[in-house]
Scaffold this active site. Sequence first.
Site, PDB file in Angstrom:
ATOM      1  N   GLY A 192       0.456  -5.319   0.775  1.00 48.96           N
ATOM      2  CA  GLY A 192      -0.676  -5.374  -0.145  1.00 48.96           C
ATOM      3  C   GLY A 192      -0.352  -6.064  -1.446  1.00 48.96           C
ATOM      4  O   GLY A 192      -1.241  -6.618  -2.102  1.00 48.96           O
ATOM      5  N   GLU A 209       2.749  -5.960   6.941  1.00 53.27           N
ATOM      6  CA  GLU A 209       1.891  -5.177   7.838  1.00 53.27           C
ATOM      7  C   GLU A 209       2.326  -5.260   9.294  1.00 53.27           C
ATOM      8  O   GLU A 209       2.206  -4.295  10.052  1.00 53.27           O
ATOM      9  CB  GLU A 209       0.427  -5.637   7.702  1.00 53.27           C
ATOM     10  CG  GLU A 209      -0.250  -5.253   6.399  1.00 53.27           C
ATOM     11  CD  GLU A 209      -0.022  -6.248   5.275  1.00 53.27           C
ATOM     12  OE1 GLU A 209      -0.712  -6.154   4.254  1.00 53.27           O
ATOM     13  OE2 GLU A 209       0.859  -7.140   5.421  1.00 53.27           O
ATOM     14  N   ASP A 245      -1.075  -9.603  -0.760  1.00 59.18           N
ATOM     15  CA  ASP A 245      -2.536  -9.774  -0.825  1.00 59.18           C
ATOM     16  C   ASP A 245      -2.978  -9.952  -2.270  1.00 59.18           C
ATOM     17  O   ASP A 245      -3.804 -10.815  -2.589  1.00 59.18           O
ATOM     18  CB  ASP A 245      -3.243  -8.539  -0.242  1.00 59.18           C
ATOM     19  CG  ASP A 245      -3.076  -8.383   1.255  1.00 59.18           C
ATOM     20  OD1 ASP A 245      -3.434  -9.316   1.991  1.00 59.18           O
ATOM     21  OD2 ASP A 245      -2.600  -7.327   1.693  1.00 59.18           O
ATOM     22  N   ASP A 302      -5.209  -6.979   6.484  1.00 55.84           N
ATOM     23  CA  ASP A 302      -6.674  -7.012   6.511  1.00 55.84           C
ATOM     24  C   ASP A 302      -7.362  -7.090   5.159  1.00 55.84           C
ATOM     25  O   ASP A 302      -8.581  -6.913   5.080  1.00 55.84           O
ATOM     26  CB  ASP A 302      -7.215  -5.799   7.290  1.00 55.84           C
ATOM     27  CG  ASP A 302      -6.798  -4.461   6.684  1.00 55.84           C
ATOM     28  OD1 ASP A 302      -6.157  -4.458   5.621  1.00 55.84           O
ATOM     29  OD2 ASP A 302      -7.110  -3.419   7.293  1.00 55.84           O
ATOM     30  N   ILE A 317       0.838  -1.194   0.000  1.00 56.88           N
ATOM     31  CA  ILE A 317       0.000   0.000   0.000  1.00 56.88           C
ATOM     32  C   ILE A 317       0.872   1.243   0.000  1.00 56.88           C
ATOM     33  O   ILE A 317       1.921   1.292   0.647  1.00 56.88           O
ATOM     34  CB  ILE A 317      -0.970  -0.006   1.201  1.00 56.88           C
ATOM     35  CG1 ILE A 317      -2.027   1.088   1.057  1.00 56.88           C
ATOM     36  CG2 ILE A 317      -0.209   0.115   2.509  1.00 56.88           C
ATOM     37  CD1 ILE A 317      -3.158   0.975   2.058  1.00 56.88           C
TER      38      ILE A 317
END
Length: 273
Positions: free
Chosen positions: A124, A147, A127, A155, A68
Amino acid sequence: MNFPELGAIRLRFDDGVLEASLDRADKSNALDDALWQELRRLFEWADATPAVRVVILAGAGRHFCAGIDLAMLGGVMARIAAADEARSREALRRLIRDLQDCLNAIERCRKPVLAAIQGACLGGGLDLACCCDIRYASADARFSVREIDIGMVADVGTLQRLPGLIPPGLARELAYTGRELGAAEALRHGFVNAVWDDAGQLLDGVRAVARTIAGKSPLAVRGSKEILNYSRDHSVADGLDYVATWNAAMLLSADLREAASAARERRAPQFAD
């Protein structure tokens, strides 16, 4: 072909294969607000476009995706600000759920998605990779549940998907420590299917796999993804019942007849989109 309007993803289409390359190389393809939303738009478009049979997801430059964008993360408090703390927390939950949905669009896309991963695949980015059907890597690829190093729980999907892709104990180790998983170890544990020496060989190899998939019955490929995803989340008995119902509806297709004719005539089958 009329591509969707995207500012941070570069597209190329050839003979059923859509190549989508994250195009923020100067930021290591970090996920900012625009890129999150463009991922959903891209995969909804790919799902709805019959000519697209398989998608390759890659990253421009040295890295696949560094996670991110920190500028986006820093702006979260302003975005969810409210006089009432409960409403602020409700807004944060809605934001998280929206980001989850941007990546869930990859699984919802009926077409197989092949990730070509070089360099960093962190936070991310991991992810994102976990949502893809198959992952391939270059020798310099490295993966991390980053994270934990900024004091938060991942998340948007890694903690839900990663334990089904590698041994659960290893998934927990990565989640708790934030250590990097190199390409060779990722291959050993089955997180990636193959490793190539460099990014050029990686993309050539993934394109070859994608062309093979694109030459198969699109109806059968889309159905296989549907059944695999359903069976992952249900019991064996439920999965068997679902595939019986699926084939009762889909088995007797033009693709089945074309495959049989091609076999008899000793030629490559030609399937409609």
